[in-house]
Design an enzyme around this catalytic site. Sequence first.
Site, PDB file in Angstrom:
ATOM      1  N   GLN A  76       1.103  -1.122  -0.456  1.00 12.30           N
ATOM      2  CA  GLN A  76       0.380   0.134   0.144  1.00 12.30           C
ATOM      3  C   GLN A  76       1.190   1.055   0.000  1.00 12.30           C
ATOM      4  O   GLN A  76       0.723   1.548   0.914  1.00 12.30           O
ATOM      5  CB  GLN A  76      -1.235  -0.198   1.216  1.00 12.30           C
ATOM      6  CG  GLN A  76      -2.046  -0.990   0.807  1.00 12.30           C
ATOM      7  CD  GLN A  76      -3.665  -0.313   0.069  1.00 12.30           C
ATOM      8  OE1 GLN A  76      -3.347   0.958  -0.138  1.00 12.30           O
ATOM      9  NE2 GLN A  76      -4.152  -1.016   0.107  1.00 12.30           N
ATOM     10  N   SER A  77       1.714   1.627  -1.145  1.00 12.36           N
ATOM     11  CA  SER A  77       2.699   2.354  -1.117  1.00 12.36           C
ATOM     12  C   SER A  77       2.282   3.331  -1.742  1.00 12.36           C
ATOM     13  O   SER A  77       1.895   3.816  -2.767  1.00 12.36           O
ATOM     14  CB  SER A  77       4.130   1.866  -1.800  1.00 12.36           C
ATOM     15  OG  SER A  77       4.726   2.925  -2.082  1.00 12.36           O
ATOM     16  N   ASN A  78       2.469   5.237  -0.661  1.00 13.23           N
ATOM     17  CA  ASN A  78       1.868   6.147  -1.078  1.00 13.23           C
ATOM     18  C   ASN A  78       3.335   7.027  -2.233  1.00 13.23           C
ATOM     19  O   ASN A  78       3.091   7.498  -3.415  1.00 13.23           O
ATOM     20  CB  ASN A  78       1.839   6.979  -0.194  1.00 13.23           C
ATOM     21  CG  ASN A  78       1.418   7.171   0.638  1.00 13.23           C
ATOM     22  OD1 ASN A  78       0.100   6.623   0.777  1.00 13.23           O
ATOM     23  ND2 ASN A  78       1.866   7.093   2.142  1.00 13.23           N
TER      24      ASN A  78
END
Length: 333
Positions: A76-78
């Site tokens: 879930q990488s910004n």
Amino acid sequence: MNFAQFPRRKYIHTPTPIEPMPALSKRLGKDVTLYVKRDDLLPGAGGGNKTRKLEFCMADALEKGADTIITCGAIQSNHCRLTLSWAVKEGLDCHLILEERVKGAYDPDASGNNFLYQLMGVKSIEVVPGGTDMMAAMEKKAVELSGEGQKPYMIPVGASNAIGALGYAACAMETMVQLNDMHLDIDHMVIPSGSAGTHSGLVVGMTGMDSGIPVSGINVSRDKQAQEEIVYKLARETAGKLGITKKIFRDTVVCFDQYVGPGYSIPTDAMVEAVKLFAQTESILLDPVYSGKTAAGLIDLIRKDHFPPGAKVLFLHTGGSPALYAYMDTFRK
Ligand SMILES: *Cc1c(COP(=O)(O)O)cnc(C)c1O
């Protein structure tokens, strides 16, 4: 500090706001006045801190003739979301390598940033097990794409190299100009410390300007010693690149590791409390992985009277709220 000496894509046209947080300050009931720098409102789809670093990394990629970006991050990488966002704007392909740090956690149908990868048209996603050498995984992908006639450029995790960290040295300068305009004398800055580009860049910028404002990093994954060494090493590299003659002292790099909980991205009760408190006092949306845990640290330090009476503390909100929608069960419990 001369940032014009480097290739830079100007994605940011106005400084992000610095706002007081009167309701939150009052709720905590201590003699500490809180302010927030709203880097969650930076441009780039969904907002957040990586845009400052990507101004420099994307410019470097374009200068080197790249037509394809490869980067990596957690599932879930910004950072992956924002790299993809700017690649789309620049007309470049973007491939992601995602590290499944918690076994079995990757769900291709998950909400949050994962949904946005698909919505913005990512070219490919490769999921690798936790502990994989991410640099090697990106290099393998680069060889494959080069073989197909493309010109790939690799951006490391979090865009946290000396090129990307320039973005946060520039943020320190932006912040000081604003504080002087506002005639606001801040005593302390509290920020998240993850892949370390944000923390390193700010230490370099604050040192370079003799701001006298100490910066405290709240860790989101590593222990104190390991994180401080990583931040310090990158800060020296960044200072060298920028041509800062002032020495970066080891003791200007300070991290707190007691708010990580069981591990990176794993929720803690203090994070849930902090996210709710910010939402319900200041209408500010934090995220579960970075700004939520950092705010939990900030709140605990205030409750423990870590800051002297009358202190004015500036919290850097690095964004990440799109990840909230992948954690709804955590907050509804
Ligand atoms: C990446 C990220 C951070 C941490 O910044 P680093 O430069 O990696 O230390 C903090 N907050 C959010 C929302 C992020 O996406």
